[in-house]
Enzyme design. Structure first.
Site, PDB file in Angstrom:
ATOM      1  N   HIS A  74      -7.628 -11.432  14.292  1.00 31.12           N
ATOM      2  CA  HIS A  74      -7.544 -12.577  13.361  1.00 31.12           C
ATOM      3  C   HIS A  74      -8.845 -12.796  12.580  1.00 31.12           C
ATOM      4  O   HIS A  74      -8.894 -13.667  11.717  1.00 31.12           O
ATOM      5  CB  HIS A  74      -7.201 -13.867  14.119  1.00 31.12           C
ATOM      6  CG  HIS A  74      -5.851 -13.832  14.767  1.00 31.12           C
ATOM      7  ND1 HIS A  74      -4.701 -13.518  14.073  1.00 31.12           N
ATOM      8  CD2 HIS A  74      -5.466 -14.065  16.055  1.00 31.12           C
ATOM      9  CE1 HIS A  74      -3.663 -13.557  14.894  1.00 31.12           C
ATOM     10  NE2 HIS A  74      -4.100 -13.878  16.102  1.00 31.12           N
ATOM     11  N   ASP A  77       0.526  -6.864  18.565  1.00 30.44           N
ATOM     12  CA  ASP A  77       0.338  -8.216  19.076  1.00 30.44           C
ATOM     13  C   ASP A  77       1.403  -9.112  18.421  1.00 30.44           C
ATOM     14  O   ASP A  77       1.795  -8.876  17.283  1.00 30.44           O
ATOM     15  CB  ASP A  77      -1.064  -8.719  18.706  1.00 30.44           C
ATOM     16  CG  ASP A  77      -1.391 -10.055  19.337  1.00 30.44           C
ATOM     17  OD1 ASP A  77      -2.072 -10.065  20.371  1.00 30.44           O
ATOM     18  OD2 ASP A  77      -0.953 -11.100  18.797  1.00 30.44           O
ATOM     19  N   HIS A 122       1.242 -11.961  17.224  1.00 27.81           N
ATOM     20  CA  HIS A 122       0.752 -12.681  16.054  1.00 27.81           C
ATOM     21  C   HIS A 122       0.339 -11.675  14.969  1.00 27.81           C
ATOM     22  O   HIS A 122      -0.120 -10.578  15.283  1.00 27.81           O
ATOM     23  CB  HIS A 122      -0.463 -13.536  16.414  1.00 27.81           C
ATOM     24  CG  HIS A 122      -0.207 -14.537  17.501  1.00 27.81           C
ATOM     25  ND1 HIS A 122      -0.359 -14.220  18.835  1.00 27.81           N
ATOM     26  CD2 HIS A 122       0.192 -15.822  17.445  1.00 27.81           C
ATOM     27  CE1 HIS A 122      -0.069 -15.297  19.572  1.00 27.81           C
ATOM     28  NE2 HIS A 122       0.280 -16.283  18.748  1.00 27.81           N
ATOM     29  N   ASP A 175       1.266 -10.244  24.073  1.00 25.06           N
ATOM     30  CA  ASP A 175       1.833 -11.596  24.136  1.00 25.06           C
ATOM     31  C   ASP A 175       3.275 -11.660  23.636  1.00 25.06           C
ATOM     32  O   ASP A 175       3.881 -12.737  23.622  1.00 25.06           O
ATOM     33  CB  ASP A 175       0.946 -12.613  23.386  1.00 25.06           C
ATOM     34  CG  ASP A 175       0.407 -12.081  22.076  1.00 25.06           C
ATOM     35  OD1 ASP A 175       0.794 -10.969  21.659  1.00 25.06           O
ATOM     36  OD2 ASP A 175      -0.412 -12.792  21.458  1.00 25.06           O
TER      37      ASP A 175
HETATM   38 ZN   LIG Z   1      -1.444 -12.693  19.779  1.00 24.54          ZN
END
Ligand SMILES: [Zn+2]
Length: 343
Positions: free
Chosen positions: A120, A162, A164, A251
């Protein structure tokens, strides 16, 4: 069969939350234990990234901001992202471990078991308009990919699974045609950071090399298998990367917390088989998220496949409405990609 090498140092544990937080040092204990359950794992002490390494992907001002936050003992970078006295050392070692993993690709199966995570973190921290930098300090994988490019590598593929969106990585390489970034993530309409739509395809010379595979909430193994077969594998076969780097977050594993995806061992094993299916031998993985079951069960399923095992995990099915939506999303994405790729 090449051996598994875990890039790991206790310095990663010195990045400590000031209050109970899902991204905490115990994650790496779970991850190491899970890797060791696969048998012989060589633990390799990574080097640290230099400021020069960071500056290939981050602005000097951002690097200086992190240094100052740590030096002044401030507990936060933003509402999601904490700092502690050991944060700078851990973050430099994490980026260094990703670079070492990229250098070792091909001679072993290198897995950088790092924290803080990185995907991120954009050039100046928060990326693509996100509210926070989601537990990340430096973009470890991007630092490694940029190092490969600067040493003459012409094609680097990044597969980020991931749950996200890897908005930092996408922002950093948005106009870079030598980096094909395929990102599988939960629908940004329902999950942080709210970016990663199929129409975000890269810009300038990099147009078409940024690929966002959106997975509806509730997606299980069947949706992953379709996305891998219909998008990830064909693009990688056409791009022919010299090196394949995985932003490996776990995740999306059902019950891991923080997301609404329902992947099981099968999806992660299938992701780990991608290099063999595509025929890429220089492969490295860098840990991103994953908070409990994903680390203890998804991580070993993924890494065992990278190392060549063929396990027969059953594929869990998504609900019918989820499959229908996933099919729509995939069809829309393939329609957009046909301007650039044979899919
Ligand atoms: Zn994540």
């Amino acid at each position: 069969m090449p051996g598994i090498a875990a890039l790991y140092t206790p310095r990663f544990l010195e990045h400590k939350p000031p209050y109970p937080h899902p991204e905490n040092p115990s994650r790496l204990r779970i991850a190491l234990e899970a890797l060791r359950s696969l048998g012989e794992v060589e633990v390799v002490e990574p080097g640290s990234a230099t400021v020069e390494d960071l500056l290939r992907v981050h602005d000097a001002e951002y690097v200086e901001t992190i240094r100052r936050i740590v030096e002044e003992g401030l507990p936060f970078v933003d509402n999601d992202t904490y700092a502690s006295p050991g944060t700078l050392g851990a973050a430099l070692a994490a980026a260094g471990a990703a670079m070492d993993a990229a250098r070792m690709a091909g001679s072993s199966v290198p897995v950088a078991l790092v924290r803080p995570p990185g995907h991120h973190a954009g050039r100046r921290g928060r990326a693509m308009g996100a509210a926070t930098q989601g537990f990340c300090i430096f973009n470890n994988l991007a630092v490694a990919a940029a190092m490969l490019l600067s040493s003459g590598c012409r094609r680097v593929a990044v597969v980020d699974f991931d749950a996200h969106h890897g908005n930092g990585t996408q922002e950093i390489f948005y106009s870079e045609p030598r980096v094909l970034h395929i990102d599988l993530h939960e629908d940004p309409a329902s999950l942080y950071p709210g970016t990663g739509f199929p129409t975000q395809l890269g810009s300038g010379e990099g147009e078409g090399t940024k690929v966002n595979v959106v997975l509806p909430p509730g997606s299980a193994d069947d949706v992953y298998l379709a996305a891998i077969e219909e998008v990830v594998v064909p693009l990688l076969e056409e791009f022919k990367p010299e090196v394949l780097l995985f932003s490996a977050g776990f995740d999306a594993f059902e019950g891991d917390g923080l997301t609404h995806l329902k992947a099981s061992e099968r999806a992660f094993h299938e992701l780990g088989r991608i290099p063999r299916v595509v025929g890429v031998s220089r492969v490295a993985a860098v840990l991103e998220g994953g908070y409990s079951a994903g680390l203890s069960r998804g991580l070993p399923a993924f890494v065992s496949a990278l190392a060549g095992s063929e396990a027969d995990w059953p594929a869990k099915a998504s609900r019918e409405a989820v499959v229908r939506l996933a099919r729509e999303y995939l069809a829309e994405l393939k329609y957009l990609l046909r301007r650039y790729w044979r899919v």
